[in-house]
Design an enzyme around this catalytic site. Sequence first.
Site, PDB file in Angstrom:
ATOM      1  N   HIS A   1     -33.574 -22.792  26.798  1.00  0.00           N
ATOM      2  CA  HIS A   1     -32.853 -23.928  26.762  1.00  0.00           C
ATOM      3  C   HIS A   1     -33.463 -25.085  27.795  1.00  0.00           C
ATOM      4  O   HIS A   1     -33.474 -24.917  28.918  1.00  0.00           O
ATOM      5  CB  HIS A   1     -31.540 -23.487  27.115  1.00  0.00           C
ATOM      6  CG  HIS A   1     -30.861 -22.730  26.292  1.00  0.00           C
ATOM      7  ND1 HIS A   1     -30.457 -21.215  26.797  1.00  0.00           N
ATOM      8  CD2 HIS A   1     -30.308 -22.722  25.127  1.00  0.00           C
ATOM      9  CE1 HIS A   1     -29.958 -20.623  25.826  1.00  0.00           C
ATOM     10  NE2 HIS A   1     -29.768 -21.577  24.885  1.00  0.00           N
TER      11      HIS A   1
ATOM     12  N   HIS B   1     -33.053 -20.787  17.426  1.00  0.00           N
ATOM     13  CA  HIS B   1     -32.747 -19.342  17.724  1.00  0.00           C
ATOM     14  C   HIS B   1     -31.662 -18.671  17.384  1.00  0.00           C
ATOM     15  O   HIS B   1     -30.644 -19.209  16.762  1.00  0.00           O
ATOM     16  CB  HIS B   1     -33.128 -18.947  19.210  1.00  0.00           C
ATOM     17  CG  HIS B   1     -32.102 -19.877  19.930  1.00  0.00           C
ATOM     18  ND1 HIS B   1     -32.036 -21.052  20.562  1.00  0.00           N
ATOM     19  CD2 HIS B   1     -31.101 -19.350  20.741  1.00  0.00           C
ATOM     20  CE1 HIS B   1     -31.060 -21.522  21.166  1.00  0.00           C
ATOM     21  NE2 HIS B   1     -30.266 -20.271  21.378  1.00  0.00           N
TER      22      HIS B   1
ATOM     23  N   CYS C   1     -19.773 -16.018  23.250  1.00  0.00           N
ATOM     24  CA  CYS C   1     -21.000 -16.282  22.569  1.00  0.00           C
ATOM     25  C   CYS C   1     -22.054 -15.287  22.938  1.00  0.00           C
ATOM     26  O   CYS C   1     -22.039 -15.004  24.547  1.00  0.00           O
ATOM     27  CB  CYS C   1     -21.319 -17.854  22.625  1.00  0.00           C
ATOM     28  SG  CYS C   1     -20.028 -19.066  21.845  1.00  0.00           S
TER      29      CYS C   1
ATOM     30  N   HIS D   1     -26.356 -13.964  22.367  1.00  0.00           N
ATOM     31  CA  HIS D   1     -27.697 -13.688  21.671  1.00  0.00           C
ATOM     32  C   HIS D   1     -27.945 -12.347  21.513  1.00  0.00           C
ATOM     33  O   HIS D   1     -27.759 -11.469  22.394  1.00  0.00           O
ATOM     34  CB  HIS D   1     -28.796 -14.295  22.272  1.00  0.00           C
ATOM     35  CG  HIS D   1     -28.577 -15.754  22.717  1.00  0.00           C
ATOM     36  ND1 HIS D   1     -28.181 -16.105  24.132  1.00  0.00           N
ATOM     37  CD2 HIS D   1     -28.874 -16.843  22.061  1.00  0.00           C
ATOM     38  CE1 HIS D   1     -28.010 -17.326  24.260  1.00  0.00           C
ATOM     39  NE2 HIS D   1     -28.384 -17.816  22.877  1.00  0.00           N
TER      40      HIS D   1
ATOM     41  N   GLU E   1     -18.759  -9.603  29.125  1.00  0.00           N
ATOM     42  CA  GLU E   1     -18.199 -10.891  29.830  1.00  0.00           C
ATOM     43  C   GLU E   1     -16.708 -10.751  29.992  1.00  0.00           C
ATOM     44  O   GLU E   1     -16.368 -11.533  31.027  1.00  0.00           O
ATOM     45  CB  GLU E   1     -18.459 -12.162  28.788  1.00  0.00           C
ATOM     46  CG  GLU E   1     -19.808 -12.235  28.654  1.00  0.00           C
ATOM     47  CD  GLU E   1     -20.458 -13.472  27.808  1.00  0.00           C
ATOM     48  OE1 GLU E   1     -19.206 -14.387  27.627  1.00  0.00           O
ATOM     49  OE2 GLU E   1     -21.166 -14.112  27.250  1.00  0.00           O
TER      50      GLU E   1
ATOM     51  N   TYR F   1     -25.858 -25.036  14.336  1.00  0.00           N
ATOM     52  CA  TYR F   1     -25.450 -26.515  15.042  1.00  0.00           C
ATOM     53  C   TYR F   1     -26.530 -26.781  15.943  1.00  0.00           C
ATOM     54  O   TYR F   1     -27.354 -25.815  16.287  1.00  0.00           O
ATOM     55  CB  TYR F   1     -24.335 -26.494  15.908  1.00  0.00           C
ATOM     56  CG  TYR F   1     -24.252 -25.747  17.001  1.00  0.00           C
ATOM     57  CD1 TYR F   1     -24.373 -26.171  18.147  1.00  0.00           C
ATOM     58  CD2 TYR F   1     -24.239 -24.326  17.204  1.00  0.00           C
ATOM     59  CE1 TYR F   1     -24.476 -25.607  19.161  1.00  0.00           C
ATOM     60  CE2 TYR F   1     -24.190 -23.518  18.148  1.00  0.00           C
ATOM     61  CZ  TYR F   1     -24.557 -24.130  19.314  1.00  0.00           C
ATOM     62  OH  TYR F   1     -24.645 -23.345  20.605  1.00  0.00           O
TER      63      TYR F   1
ATOM     64  N   GLU G   1     -28.830 -27.368  22.542  1.00  0.00           N
ATOM     65  CA  GLU G   1     -28.527 -26.086  22.029  1.00  0.00           C
ATOM     66  C   GLU G   1     -28.814 -26.238  20.634  1.00  0.00           C
ATOM     67  O   GLU G   1     -28.788 -27.335  19.945  1.00  0.00           O
ATOM     68  CB  GLU G   1     -26.916 -25.576  22.110  1.00  0.00           C
ATOM     69  CG  GLU G   1     -26.440 -24.685  23.357  1.00  0.00           C
ATOM     70  CD  GLU G   1     -27.072 -23.507  23.209  1.00  0.00           C
ATOM     71  OE1 GLU G   1     -27.959 -23.000  22.461  1.00  0.00           O
ATOM     72  OE2 GLU G   1     -26.674 -22.431  24.064  1.00  0.00           O
TER      73      GLU G   1
ATOM     74  N   GLU H   1     -29.138 -23.596  17.294  1.00  0.00           N
ATOM     75  CA  GLU H   1     -28.716 -22.068  16.835  1.00  0.00           C
ATOM     76  C   GLU H   1     -28.338 -22.051  15.507  1.00  0.00           C
ATOM     77  O   GLU H   1     -27.552 -22.843  14.887  1.00  0.00           O
ATOM     78  CB  GLU H   1     -27.560 -21.537  17.852  1.00  0.00           C
ATOM     79  CG  GLU H   1     -28.011 -21.472  19.237  1.00  0.00           C
ATOM     80  CD  GLU H   1     -26.676 -20.890  20.139  1.00  0.00           C
ATOM     81  OE1 GLU H   1     -27.402 -20.418  21.293  1.00  0.00           O
ATOM     82  OE2 GLU H   1     -25.910 -21.079  19.890  1.00  0.00           O
TER      83      GLU H   1
ATOM     84  N   TRP I   1     -19.913 -26.617  19.683  1.00  0.00           N
ATOM     85  CA  TRP I   1     -19.916 -25.537  18.505  1.00  0.00           C
ATOM     86  C   TRP I   1     -18.734 -25.198  18.190  1.00  0.00           C
ATOM     87  O   TRP I   1     -18.172 -24.797  17.054  1.00  0.00           O
ATOM     88  CB  TRP I   1     -20.796 -24.551  18.948  1.00  0.00           C
ATOM     89  CG  TRP I   1     -20.431 -23.766  20.351  1.00  0.00           C
ATOM     90  CD1 TRP I   1     -19.588 -22.704  20.318  1.00  0.00           C
ATOM     91  CD2 TRP I   1     -20.890 -24.075  21.635  1.00  0.00           C
ATOM     92  NE1 TRP I   1     -19.363 -22.201  21.727  1.00  0.00           N
ATOM     93  CE2 TRP I   1     -20.145 -23.095  22.279  1.00  0.00           C
ATOM     94  CE3 TRP I   1     -21.728 -24.816  22.056  1.00  0.00           C
ATOM     95  CZ2 TRP I   1     -20.507 -22.863  24.057  1.00  0.00           C
ATOM     96  CZ3 TRP I   1     -22.097 -24.772  23.664  1.00  0.00           C
ATOM     97  CH2 TRP I   1     -21.296 -23.863  24.200  1.00  0.00           C
TER      98      TRP I   1
END
Length: 198
Positions: A23, A30, A65, A67, A85, A102, A112, A114, A159
């Site tokens: 980032h 990604h 959110c 990855h 989290e 987005y 961002e 993604e 997002w």
Amino acid sequence: MEQVILLTESGEARGVLAKADVHHTETPLHLAFSSYLFDEDGRLLLTTRARTKRTWPGVLTNTCCGHPAPGEDLWETVGRRVRQELGVEASDITLVLPRFRYRAVMPDGVVENEMCPVFRARTSGEPAPDPSEVDSYEWVEWPAFADDVLSGRRAVSPWCAEQVAQLVELGPDPLAWPAADASALPPAARGNGVRPVA
């Protein structure tokens, strides 16, 4: 070292990069995911991002959110990240927006960028958030929340705002949103055959 899967414009994997290096002002496209977690009463769990995060610190957003790791199934990623989290288990993890993508730019220029499939899931637990990820949380009624986001009365991450606009098209009851066809996912998210770099 956490790695992020880099994508071509067609959604094919083109390699991996350390998350810490992804980032910046020229963030490469990604693979990621977003999730919306609902309790037994149909309330949505919202989170405020930790103020130490690189992107959108302290901003209200959807539940979780993240990855996928190279080689990790996207459904498994959702469960893993929700557990890490928020300290709760996600069940009935359902793909609802397979093609969401987005790009958003922070005031400081950090981007961002993604392909970010969206999932709905359920939980019966009360969160115990990791403070390095989540500053605070709240349970909200979906209809009022969606209306507030769409009308601009409630500010959320870019997002999340875009996702809410698409999610309301799936119907008024989030627990009845239809499961999407996994074949519509970006190719890199179908089986995620990218292997981690040692």
